[in-house]
Write a protein that holds these residues in place. Structure first.
Motif, short mmCIF file in Angstrom:
data_model
loop_
_atom_site.label_atom_id
_atom_site.label_comp_id
_atom_site.label_asym_id
_atom_site.label_seq_id
_atom_site.Cartn_x
_atom_site.Cartn_y
_atom_site.Cartn_z
N THR A 25 0.67 -1.44 -0.18
CA THR A 25 -0.19 -0.10 -0.17
C THR A 25 1.51 1.57 -0.07
N ARG A 26 1.92 0.82 -0.10
CA ARG A 26 3.22 2.10 0.30
C ARG A 26 3.20 2.63 -0.97
N GLN A 27 3.06 1.62 -2.19
CA GLN A 27 2.40 2.40 -3.82
C GLN A 27 1.38 3.51 -3.74
N MET A 28 0.22 3.13 -2.80
CA MET A 28 -1.34 4.04 -3.57
C MET A 28 -1.49 4.75 -1.37
N HIS A 29 -1.18 5.99 -2.49
CA HIS A 29 -1.29 7.26 -1.61
C HIS A 29 -3.10 7.40 -0.63
N GLY A 30 -2.71 7.61 -0.03
CA GLY A 30 -4.05 7.70 1.10
C GLY A 30 -4.96 6.63 1.59
N VAL A 31 -4.25 5.94 1.54
CA VAL A 31 -5.00 3.87 1.56
C VAL A 31 -3.72 3.11 2.78
N MET A 32 -5.03 2.81 3.72
CA MET A 32 -4.26 2.10 4.55
C MET A 32 -4.35 1.12 5.02
N VAL A 33 -4.20 -0.24 5.08
CA VAL A 33 -4.79 -1.46 5.42
C VAL A 33 -3.79 -2.30 6.15
N SER A 34 -4.29 -2.63 7.82
CA SER A 34 -3.55 -2.93 8.64
C SER A 34 -4.43 -4.30 9.13
N VAL A 35 -3.45 -5.58 9.49
CA VAL A 35 -4.11 -6.69 9.75
C VAL A 35 -3.94 -6.21 11.87
N THR A 36 -5.41 -6.69 12.08
CA THR A 36 -6.20 -6.93 13.33
C THR A 36 -6.01 -7.72 13.96
N ARG A 58 -13.52 2.63 0.59
CA ARG A 58 -13.09 1.93 -0.08
C ARG A 58 -12.47 0.45 0.17
N GLY A 59 -13.54 0.09 0.84
CA GLY A 59 -13.09 -1.10 1.58
C GLY A 59 -13.47 -2.57 1.28
N GLU A 60 -14.36 -2.59 0.30
CA GLU A 60 -14.92 -3.79 -0.72
C GLU A 60 -14.38 -3.53 -1.55
N GLU A 61 -13.95 -2.55 -1.83
CA GLU A 61 -13.13 -2.60 -3.41
C GLU A 61 -11.76 -3.15 -2.99
N LEU A 62 -11.22 -2.90 -1.95
CA LEU A 62 -9.41 -3.05 -1.56
C LEU A 62 -9.54 -4.79 -1.40
N LEU A 63 -10.50 -5.40 -0.96
CA LEU A 63 -10.83 -6.64 -0.06
C LEU A 63 -11.19 -7.51 -0.98
N GLY A 64 -11.63 -7.11 -2.29
CA GLY A 64 -11.71 -8.08 -3.36
C GLY A 64 -10.21 -7.97 -4.05
N ASN A 65 -10.06 -6.63 -4.21
CA ASN A 65 -8.13 -6.53 -5.17
C ASN A 65 -7.59 -7.94 -4.16
N ILE A 95 -13.22 -7.72 6.49
CA ILE A 95 -13.13 -6.83 7.47
C ILE A 95 -13.21 -6.59 7.72
N ASP A 96 -12.51 -6.17 9.16
CA ASP A 96 -12.80 -6.06 10.48
C ASP A 96 -13.37 -4.84 10.91
N ASP A 97 -14.96 -4.55 10.56
CA ASP A 97 -15.37 -3.58 11.30
C ASP A 97 -15.61 -2.91 12.93
N SER A 98 -14.66 -3.44 13.51
CA SER A 98 -14.85 -3.29 15.17
C SER A 98 -14.70 -1.77 14.68
N LEU A 99 -13.80 -1.11 13.95
CA LEU A 99 -14.18 0.77 14.20
C LEU A 99 -14.94 0.88 14.22
#
Length: 111
Positions: A25-36, A58-65, A95-99
Motif C-alpha cells: 500500500t506504500r504505492q497507493m497514496h491515501g490508503v492504509m491496510v492493517s491486520v487487526t 474503499r474497503g469492499e473494493e480493496l478487499l476484492g483486490n 473486513i474488521d468493522d469493529s472501529l
C-alpha cells in the motif's frame, strides 16, 4: 500445548502479513491496510485474517483486490516464513468493522 503453538503462529502471520500490506500500500497514496487479528485453524491449514482498511469507503473494493491476489500474498508470506513453517496456510481475508461499529456507537451516544 496446541493452543500455545496456534497463538505463536498467528502472531507471526499477523506481523508478516502487516509488513506485506504495508509495502504494497506504500504505492497507493491515501490508503492504509492493517491486520487487526489473525486466527489459525487447529491443524494450521487455514489462516483467517481480519483487515482494517482506511478509508473505509474503499474497503469492499480493496478487499476484492486482496482476495483476487490471495495466492500472490500467500507466496510472499511463504518466502518470509519458510524457515519457521513447513506448510503455509490458506489465506482468507475479511473486513474488521469493529472501529466503524465503535464510531457508530459514539455517534449514537453523543446524539
Amino acid at each position: 500445548m496446541q493452543e500455545t503453538r496456534q497463538n505463536r503462529i498467528s502472531r507471526l502471520l499477523q506481523k508478516e502479513l502487516s509488513l506485506i500490506f504495508q509495502s504494497q500500500t506504500r504505492q497507493m497514496h491515501g490508503v492504509m491496510v492493517s491486520v487487526t487479528r489473525v486466527k489459525v485453524s487447529p491443524d494450521l491449514s487455514i489462516c483467517t485474517a481480519y483487515l482494517s482498511i482506511f478509508p473505509s469507503e474503499r474497503g469492499e473494493e480493496l478487499l476484492g483486490n486482496i482476495n483476487k491476489n490471495a495466492s500472490t500474498i500467500r507466496y510472499d508470506l511463504g518466502q518470509r516464513v519458510r524457515n519457521q513453517l513447513r506448510i503455509i496456510p490458506e489465506l482468507r481475508f475479511f473486513i474488521d468493522d469493529s472501529l466503524d461499529y465503535l464510531e457508530r456507537i459514539d455517534e449514537l451516544l453523543k446524539g
